[in-house]
Design a protein around this motif. Structure first.
Motif, PDB file in Angstrom:
ATOM      1  N   ALA A 263       0.844  -1.200   0.000  1.00  0.00           N
ATOM      2  CA  ALA A 263       0.000   0.000   0.000  1.00  0.00           C
ATOM      3  C   ALA A 263       0.875   1.244   0.000  1.00  0.00           C
ATOM      4  N   ALA A 264       0.308   2.331  -0.523  1.00  0.00           N
ATOM      5  CA  ALA A 264       0.981   3.619  -0.504  1.00  0.00           C
ATOM      6  C   ALA A 264       0.220   4.545   0.453  1.00  0.00           C
ATOM      7  N   HIS A 265      -0.433   5.583  -0.091  1.00  0.00           N
ATOM      8  CA  HIS A 265      -1.068   6.564   0.784  1.00  0.00           C
ATOM      9  C   HIS A 265      -2.517   6.237   1.128  1.00  0.00           C
ATOM     10  N   SER A 266      -3.119   5.261   0.460  1.00  0.00           N
ATOM     11  CA  SER A 266      -4.533   4.956   0.696  1.00  0.00           C
ATOM     12  C   SER A 266      -4.724   3.476   1.000  1.00  0.00           C
ATOM     13  N   PRO A 267      -4.243   3.004   2.143  1.00  0.00           N
ATOM     14  CA  PRO A 267      -4.310   1.569   2.435  1.00  0.00           C
ATOM     15  C   PRO A 267      -5.720   1.016   2.519  1.00  0.00           C
ATOM     16  N   ALA A 268      -6.718   1.854   2.803  1.00  0.00           N
ATOM     17  CA  ALA A 268      -8.090   1.350   2.921  1.00  0.00           C
ATOM     18  C   ALA A 268      -8.624   0.844   1.594  1.00  0.00           C
ATOM     19  N   TRP A 269      -8.093   1.308   0.467  1.00  0.00           N
ATOM     20  CA  TRP A 269      -8.531   0.745  -0.805  1.00  0.00           C
ATOM     21  C   TRP A 269      -7.419   0.012  -1.541  1.00  0.00           C
ATOM     22  N   GLU A 270      -6.166   0.316  -1.227  1.00  0.00           N
ATOM     23  CA  GLU A 270      -5.055  -0.396  -1.873  1.00  0.00           C
ATOM     24  C   GLU A 270      -4.849  -1.785  -1.277  1.00  0.00           C
ATOM     25  N   ALA A 271      -5.135  -1.925   0.013  1.00  0.00           N
ATOM     26  CA  ALA A 271      -5.005  -3.218   0.693  1.00  0.00           C
ATOM     27  C   ALA A 271      -6.110  -3.330   1.729  1.00  0.00           C
ATOM     28  N   PRO A 272      -7.373  -3.399   1.294  1.00  0.00           N
ATOM     29  CA  PRO A 272      -8.503  -3.287   2.221  1.00  0.00           C
ATOM     30  C   PRO A 272      -8.579  -4.401   3.260  1.00  0.00           C
ATOM     31  N   GLU A 273      -8.326  -5.641   2.872  1.00  0.00           N
ATOM     32  CA  GLU A 273      -8.461  -6.734   3.831  1.00  0.00           C
ATOM     33  C   GLU A 273      -7.406  -6.629   4.930  1.00  0.00           C
ATOM     34  N   THR A 274      -6.168  -6.332   4.551  1.00  0.00           N
ATOM     35  CA  THR A 274      -5.098  -6.187   5.545  1.00  0.00           C
ATOM     36  C   THR A 274      -5.369  -5.001   6.457  1.00  0.00           C
ATOM     37  N   THR A 275      -5.830  -3.908   5.870  1.00  0.00           N
ATOM     38  CA  THR A 275      -6.122  -2.717   6.657  1.00  0.00           C
ATOM     39  C   THR A 275      -7.277  -2.967   7.617  1.00  0.00           C
ATOM     40  N   ALA A 276      -8.347  -3.582   7.131  1.00  0.00           N
ATOM     41  CA  ALA A 276      -9.500  -3.865   7.993  1.00  0.00           C
ATOM     42  C   ALA A 276      -9.117  -4.813   9.118  1.00  0.00           C
ATOM     43  N   ALA A 277      -8.285  -5.804   8.811  1.00  0.00           N
ATOM     44  CA  ALA A 277      -7.856  -6.750   9.849  1.00  0.00           C
ATOM     45  C   ALA A 277      -7.061  -6.036  10.932  1.00  0.00           C
ATOM     46  N   ALA A 278      -6.188  -5.115  10.538  1.00  0.00           N
ATOM     47  CA  ALA A 278      -5.390  -4.374  11.514  1.00  0.00           C
ATOM     48  C   ALA A 278      -6.273  -3.505  12.401  1.00  0.00           C
ATOM     49  N   LEU A 279      -7.256  -2.840  11.798  1.00  0.00           N
ATOM     50  CA  LEU A 279      -8.169  -2.010  12.587  1.00  0.00           C
ATOM     51  C   LEU A 279      -9.003  -2.856  13.539  1.00  0.00           C
ATOM     52  N   ARG A 280      -9.543  -3.973  13.051  1.00  0.00           N
ATOM     53  CA  ARG A 280     -10.347  -4.849  13.918  1.00  0.00           C
ATOM     54  C   ARG A 280      -9.539  -5.337  15.111  1.00  0.00           C
ATOM     55  N   THR A 281      -8.305  -5.764  14.857  1.00  0.00           N
ATOM     56  CA  THR A 281      -7.462  -6.261  15.947  1.00  0.00           C
ATOM     57  C   THR A 281      -7.214  -5.175  16.978  1.00  0.00           C
ATOM     58  N   PHE A 282      -6.871  -3.987  16.503  1.00  0.00           N
ATOM     59  CA  PHE A 282      -6.595  -2.866  17.408  1.00  0.00           C
ATOM     60  C   PHE A 282      -7.838  -2.491  18.203  1.00  0.00           C
ATOM     61  N   TRP A 283      -8.977  -2.411  17.536  1.00  0.00           N
ATOM     62  CA  TRP A 283     -10.205  -2.044  18.231  1.00  0.00           C
ATOM     63  C   TRP A 283     -10.605  -3.095  19.265  1.00  0.00           C
ATOM     64  N   ASN A 284     -10.509  -4.362  18.884  1.00  0.00           N
ATOM     65  CA  ASN A 284     -10.904  -5.420  19.834  1.00  0.00           C
ATOM     66  C   ASN A 284      -9.997  -5.432  21.054  1.00  0.00           C
ATOM     67  N   GLU A 285      -8.694  -5.272  20.845  1.00  0.00           N
ATOM     68  CA  GLU A 285      -7.768  -5.238  21.977  1.00  0.00           C
ATOM     69  C   GLU A 285      -8.048  -4.035  22.863  1.00  0.00           C
ATOM     70  N   THR A 286      -8.356  -2.907  22.236  1.00  0.00           N
ATOM     71  CA  THR A 286      -8.657  -1.700  23.013  1.00  0.00           C
ATOM     72  C   THR A 286      -9.912  -1.879  23.846  1.00  0.00           C
ATOM     73  N   GLU A 287     -10.919  -2.518  23.283  1.00  0.00           N
ATOM     74  CA  GLU A 287     -12.174  -2.706  24.010  1.00  0.00           C
ATOM     75  C   GLU A 287     -12.009  -3.599  25.222  1.00  0.00           C
ATOM     76  N   HIS A 288     -11.056  -4.509  25.176  1.00  0.00           N
ATOM     77  CA  HIS A 288     -10.781  -5.339  26.357  1.00  0.00           C
ATOM     78  C   HIS A 288     -10.297  -4.471  27.519  1.00  0.00           C
ATOM     79  N   THR A 289      -9.544  -3.418  27.189  1.00  0.00           N
ATOM     80  CA  THR A 289      -9.027  -2.538  28.248  1.00  0.00           C
ATOM     81  C   THR A 289     -10.086  -1.564  28.756  1.00  0.00           C
ATOM     82  N   LEU A 290     -11.157  -1.372  27.954  1.00  0.00           N
ATOM     83  CA  LEU A 290     -12.214  -0.436  28.365  1.00  0.00           C
ATOM     84  C   LEU A 290     -13.182  -1.065  29.352  1.00  0.00           C
ATOM     85  N   LYS A 291     -13.177  -2.395  29.409  1.00  0.00           N
ATOM     86  CA  LYS A 291     -14.146  -3.087  30.276  1.00  0.00           C
ATOM     87  C   LYS A 291     -13.733  -3.027  31.730  1.00  0.00           C
TER      88      LYS A 291
END
Length: 291
Positions: A263-291
């Motif tokens: 990916a270059a400057h627009s990873p959400a469309w240049e590499a959508p699956e990898t980008t979405a996976a990274a966001l999901r992982t980060f969000w899920n880990e963060t939510e564990h700390t919010l509980k």
């Protein structure tokens, strides 16, 4: 200007208008297949010449993890109306818009993602006192754009008052896209998006991109005091803020860091699956700390 991966809306994604005390915002909204979100929602903010459609390729995947996801047009971008008052397009004013959207999307805390110039805007949102569930700076930087990216922003800012967006499209953008073989339906969208922008708004935002100060140290202290977890995510070939610049910013922020291969400057469309996976992982880990 970025080009969306596709324009047809995936199942579960719809066009909506989000009403806030600061006015309405055009958005793309995605829900999980069950229709019932079980996790914190997310708000995605595009860059200078982008729009909500830049996130089309990740919306369905992100929502499938059990959350409501919205991608917006900022004020004056494409389908979000904007005034002629240039003070409405400062980083601080746009940051207040994002804060209002976070309030509307509550009461659960909202994961906030800012792409490129949108990252500078989201930084203002957080520094103003808004507290999202997490903050992701996607292909964004510590301060004003430099080099070729700055030259393009400066040329855009200076050309708009003289030529207007319709002429800029006809003289410069359309020939470039045609030379790259952009498909007719995508070309039609890009034209609609370009001429749909507020000319004063886009010119002002280009100026804001060129003058943004380095506020990383302020953001680091603020996030530490607030317990706000941050992620710096960018493509390995980013050509706006260099990967080295973004890596250094992540270190200063004590942030998580993800580099998206291919990916270059627009990873959400240049590499959508990898980008979405990274966001999901980060969000899920963060939510564990919010509980």
């Amino acid at each position: 200007m970025s080009t969306p991966r596709f324009l047809n809306l995936p199942p579960g994604v719809s066009r909506v208008t989000v009403e806030t005390p600061r006015g309405p915002f055009a958005a793309l909204e995605a829900f999980p297949g069950s229709g019932v979100p079980e996790r914190c929602p997310a708000l995605l903010v595009p860059g200078l010449t982008g729009s909500k459609e830049d996130f089309l390729a990740v919306l369905q995947t992100l929502a499938a993890s059990g959350r409501r996801v919205l991608a917006i047009d900022m004020r004056g971008q494409y389908e979000s109306i904007g005034p002629d008052d240039v003070s409405a397009y400062t980083r601080a004013a746009l940051g207040e818009d994002v804060a209002a959207l976070l309030d509307v999307l509550g009461p659960d805390p909202v994961h906030l993602v800012g792409h490129s110039f949108g990252g500078l805007v989201c930084r203002e949102t957080v520094l103003s006192g808004a507290l999202p569930a997490s903050l992701t700076l996607m292909s964004s930087g510590p301060s004003a754009a430099t080099g070729q990216a700055a030259a393009k922003a400066r040329a855009l800012r200076d050309a708009i008052p003289e030529l207007g967006l319709a002429q800029i499209w006809e003289l410069a953008l359309e020939p470039d896209y045609l030379g790259r073989g952009v498909q007719p339906e995508v070309l039609a969208f890009l034209k609609a998006r370009t001429v749909g922008n507020s000319e004063k708004g886009l010119s002002c935002m280009a100026g804001e991109l060129l003058t943004a100060p380095d506020r990383v140290d302020e953001l680091t202290k603020h996030c530490a005091d607030a317990g706000l977890r941050t992620l710096v995510l960018y493509g390995e070939d980013d050509d706006v803020w260099s990967p080295n610049t973004q890596a250094a910013m992540a270190e200063r922020l004590n942030a998580d860091r993800v580099v998206i291969p291919g990916a270059a400057h627009s990873p959400a469309w240049e590499a959508p699956e990898t980008t979405a996976a990274a966001l999901r992982t980060f969000w899920n880990e963060t939510e564990h700390t919010l509980k």
